[in-house]
Design an enzyme around this catalytic site. Structure first.
Site, PDB file in Angstrom:
ATOM      1  CE  LYS A   1      -2.044  -1.198   3.877  1.00 56.50           C
ATOM      2  NZ  LYS A   1      -1.319  -2.466   4.131  1.00 56.50           N
TER       3      LYS A   1
ATOM      4  NE  ARG B   1      -3.920  -1.547  10.308  1.00 53.08           N
ATOM      5  CZ  ARG B   1      -2.859  -0.981   9.732  1.00 53.08           C
ATOM      6  NH1 ARG B   1      -2.912   0.252   9.313  1.00 53.08           N
ATOM      7  NH2 ARG B   1      -1.761  -1.665   9.550  1.00 53.08           N
TER       8      ARG B   1
ATOM      9  NE  ARG C   1       7.582  -2.439   6.041  1.00 51.85           N
ATOM     10  CZ  ARG C   1       6.262  -2.347   6.240  1.00 51.85           C
ATOM     11  NH1 ARG C   1       5.479  -1.863   5.295  1.00 51.85           N
ATOM     12  NH2 ARG C   1       5.729  -2.730   7.386  1.00 51.85           N
TER      13      ARG C   1
ATOM     14  NE  ARG D   1       6.749  -0.327  10.179  1.00 48.55           N
ATOM     15  CZ  ARG D   1       5.546  -0.302   9.575  1.00 48.55           C
ATOM     16  NH1 ARG D   1       5.417   0.298   8.400  1.00 48.55           N
ATOM     17  NH2 ARG D   1       4.505  -0.866  10.140  1.00 48.55           N
TER      18      ARG D   1
ATOM     19  NE  ARG E   1       2.703  -4.925  11.447  1.00 49.74           N
ATOM     20  CZ  ARG E   1       3.625  -4.701  10.511  1.00 49.74           C
ATOM     21  NH1 ARG E   1       4.805  -5.275  10.588  1.00 49.74           N
ATOM     22  NH2 ARG E   1       3.364  -3.901   9.514  1.00 49.74           N
TER      23      ARG E   1
HETATM   24  P1  ADP Z   1       2.301  -1.842   3.230  1.00 53.51           P
HETATM   25  O1  ADP Z   1       2.322  -0.339   3.178  1.00 53.51           O
HETATM   26  O2  ADP Z   1       1.079  -2.418   2.568  1.00 53.51           O
HETATM   27  O3  ADP Z   1       2.497  -2.393   4.612  1.00 53.51           O
HETATM   28  P2  ADP Z   1       4.820  -1.635   1.746  1.00 53.51           P
HETATM   29  O4  ADP Z   1       4.430  -0.778   0.596  1.00 53.51           O
HETATM   30  O5  ADP Z   1       5.646  -1.021   2.805  1.00 53.51           O
HETATM   31  O6  ADP Z   1       3.516  -2.374   2.378  1.00 53.51           O
HETATM   32  O7  ADP Z   1       5.583  -2.924   1.147  1.00 53.51           O
HETATM   33  C1  ADP Z   1       6.084  -3.940   2.013  1.00 53.51           C
HETATM   34  C2  ADP Z   1       7.436  -4.411   1.496  1.00 53.51           C
HETATM   35  O8  ADP Z   1       7.259  -5.101   0.248  1.00 53.51           O
HETATM   36  C3  ADP Z   1       8.427  -3.285   1.226  1.00 53.51           C
HETATM   37  O9  ADP Z   1       9.709  -3.766   1.566  1.00 53.51           O
HETATM   38  C4  ADP Z   1       8.313  -3.050  -0.280  1.00 53.51           C
HETATM   39  O10 ADP Z   1       9.529  -2.573  -0.831  1.00 53.51           O
HETATM   40  C5  ADP Z   1       7.995  -4.454  -0.795  1.00 53.51           C
HETATM   41  N1  ADP Z   1       7.085  -4.448  -1.959  1.00 53.51           N
HETATM   42  C6  ADP Z   1       6.057  -3.606  -2.212  1.00 53.51           C
HETATM   43  N2  ADP Z   1       5.433  -3.932  -3.372  1.00 53.51           N
HETATM   44  C7  ADP Z   1       6.092  -5.024  -3.855  1.00 53.51           C
HETATM   45  C8  ADP Z   1       5.929  -5.854  -5.032  1.00 53.51           C
HETATM   46  N3  ADP Z   1       4.957  -5.623  -5.918  1.00 53.51           N
HETATM   47  N4  ADP Z   1       6.785  -6.877  -5.186  1.00 53.51           N
HETATM   48  C9  ADP Z   1       7.760  -7.130  -4.265  1.00 53.51           C
HETATM   49  N5  ADP Z   1       7.963  -6.392  -3.151  1.00 53.51           N
HETATM   50  C10 ADP Z   1       7.141  -5.353  -2.949  1.00 53.51           C
HETATM   51  P1  AMP Z   2       1.144   0.407   9.130  1.00 60.94           P
HETATM   52  O1  AMP Z   2       2.247   1.381   8.914  1.00 60.94           O
HETATM   53  O2  AMP Z   2      -0.098   0.744   8.352  1.00 60.94           O
HETATM   54  O3  AMP Z   2       1.593  -1.027   8.954  1.00 60.94           O
HETATM   55  O4  AMP Z   2       0.715   0.552  10.660  1.00 60.94           O
HETATM   56  C1  AMP Z   2       1.640   0.287  11.700  1.00 60.94           C
HETATM   57  C2  AMP Z   2       0.916   0.168  13.038  1.00 60.94           C
HETATM   58  O5  AMP Z   2       0.258   1.412  13.358  1.00 60.94           O
HETATM   59  C3  AMP Z   2      -0.200  -0.878  13.093  1.00 60.94           C
HETATM   60  O6  AMP Z   2       0.285  -2.177  13.363  1.00 60.94           O
HETATM   61  C4  AMP Z   2      -1.067  -0.335  14.246  1.00 60.94           C
HETATM   62  O7  AMP Z   2      -0.482  -0.585  15.502  1.00 60.94           O
HETATM   63  C5  AMP Z   2      -0.997   1.188  14.004  1.00 60.94           C
HETATM   64  N1  AMP Z   2      -2.079   1.636  13.089  1.00 60.94           N
HETATM   65  C6  AMP Z   2      -1.943   2.209  11.873  1.00 60.94           C
HETATM   66  N2  AMP Z   2      -3.143   2.488  11.328  1.00 60.94           N
HETATM   67  C7  AMP Z   2      -4.072   2.073  12.242  1.00 60.94           C
HETATM   68  C8  AMP Z   2      -5.486   2.039  12.271  1.00 60.94           C
HETATM   69  N3  AMP Z   2      -6.225   2.515  11.246  1.00 60.94           N
HETATM   70  N4  AMP Z   2      -6.103   1.541  13.366  1.00 60.94           N
HETATM   71  C9  AMP Z   2      -5.386   1.081  14.421  1.00 60.94           C
HETATM   72  N5  AMP Z   2      -4.046   1.052  14.450  1.00 60.94           N
HETATM   73  C10 AMP Z   2      -3.384   1.543  13.371  1.00 60.94           C
END
Ligand code: ADP
Ligand code: AMP
Length: 215
Positions: A13, A88, A127, A159, A170
């Site tokens: 995302k 969420r 990541r 992270r 998660r």
């Molecule tokens: P989210 O925001 O949904 O938690 P991220 O955008 O941070 O996910 O992506 C999670 C990890 O996967 C990151 O390390 C990113 O670089 C990698 N990633 C994102 N899209 C792809 C893809 N299409 N193929 C492979 N790796 C990806």
């Molecule tokens: P994310 O960066 O979206 O993976 O979010 C990281 C962490 O932030 C999650 O695991 C939750 O602890 C908190 N968080 C982010 N968005 C929300 C949400 N909409 N509701 C509750 N917790 C959230």
């Protein structure tokens, strides 16, 4: 254009939202990024949120609902918004519907990025993140210089919640509390499923096809 990117942690995302926000000139609203900025700044909100985030739990709904209300009423959302990581839970989605009614900006689409659990674990454990909001992957999307953000030159970090045991928690929380929103938005007639397993550019192209309908 009023869009929510939906999907489990690691679906891509944030990666997609960064580029979509530039292409369509709408603000990328990541509740995770907002919470992490508060943790870094040591605000009251950050101190409260950290105890949940570190364990892979959701931060309480009332905190998130207040936060998203403030953000969506910002002047930069007048031309639209791109939500990432919100809603969420069902109460968050209900509150969002009310807020969006008040500001007359209902969602055009909820784009659900689908990726298997095995792939999510690989993505999250590799990541590497930057405080500026960019994220990379050690194998799938490495930065130009090892450990350094392409966008701002800062050091990348892993992270705390991208450690294996927190990742599993998660994903469990996603399945229990967040996944039911797929039916919620399907019933509302605005859910669009996207295959998130392709390379970043292929997923981007598929999302753009959906978003172009709302330009
Ligand atoms: P989210 O925001 O949904 O938690 P991220 O955008 O941070 O996910 O992506 C999670 C990890 O996967 C990151 O390390 C990113 O670089 C990698 N990633 C994102 N899209 C792809 C893809 N299409 N193929 C492979 N790796 C990806
Ligand atoms: P994310 O960066 O979206 O993976 O979010 C990281 C962490 O932030 C999650 O695991 C939750 O602890 C908190 N968080 C982010 N968005 C929300 C949400 N909409 N509701 C509750 N917790 C959230």
């Amino acid at each position: 254009m009023n869009i929510a990117l939906f999907g489990p942690p690691g679906a891509g995302k944030g990666t997609q939202a960064k580029e979509l926000s530039k292409k369509y000139s709408i603000p990328h609203i990541s509740t995770g990024d907002i919470l992490r900025a508060n943790v870094r700044d040591g605000t009251e909100l950050g101190l409260k949120a950290k105890q949940y985030m570190d364990k892979g739990e959701l931060v309480p709904d009332e905190v998130l609902i207040g936060l998203i209300r403030n953000r969506l009423t910002g002047s930069d959302c007048e031309t639209g918004y791109l939500l990432d990581g919100y809603p969420r839970t069902i109460p968050q989605a209900d509150a969002l519907t009310d807020i969006l009614k008040e500001i007359s900006k209902p969602l055009d689409a909820v784009i659900n990025i689908e990726v298997s659990d095995d792939e999510l674990v690989k993505r999250l454990s590799g990541r590497r993140s930057c405080a500026c909001g960019e994220s990379y992957h050690v194998m799938f999307n490495p930065p130009e210089k090892d450990g350094i953000c392409n966008a701002c030159g800062a050091d990348l970090y892993q992270r705390d919640d991208d450690k294996e045991e927190v990742i599993r928690q998660r994903l469990a929380v996603y399945n229990e509390k967040t996944k039911p929103l797929i039916n919620y938005y399907d019933d509302a007639g605005i859910l669009v499923n996207i295959d998130g397993t392709g390379v970043v550019d292929a997923v981007f192209a598929d999302i753009c096809k959906v978003m172009n309908q709302f330009k």
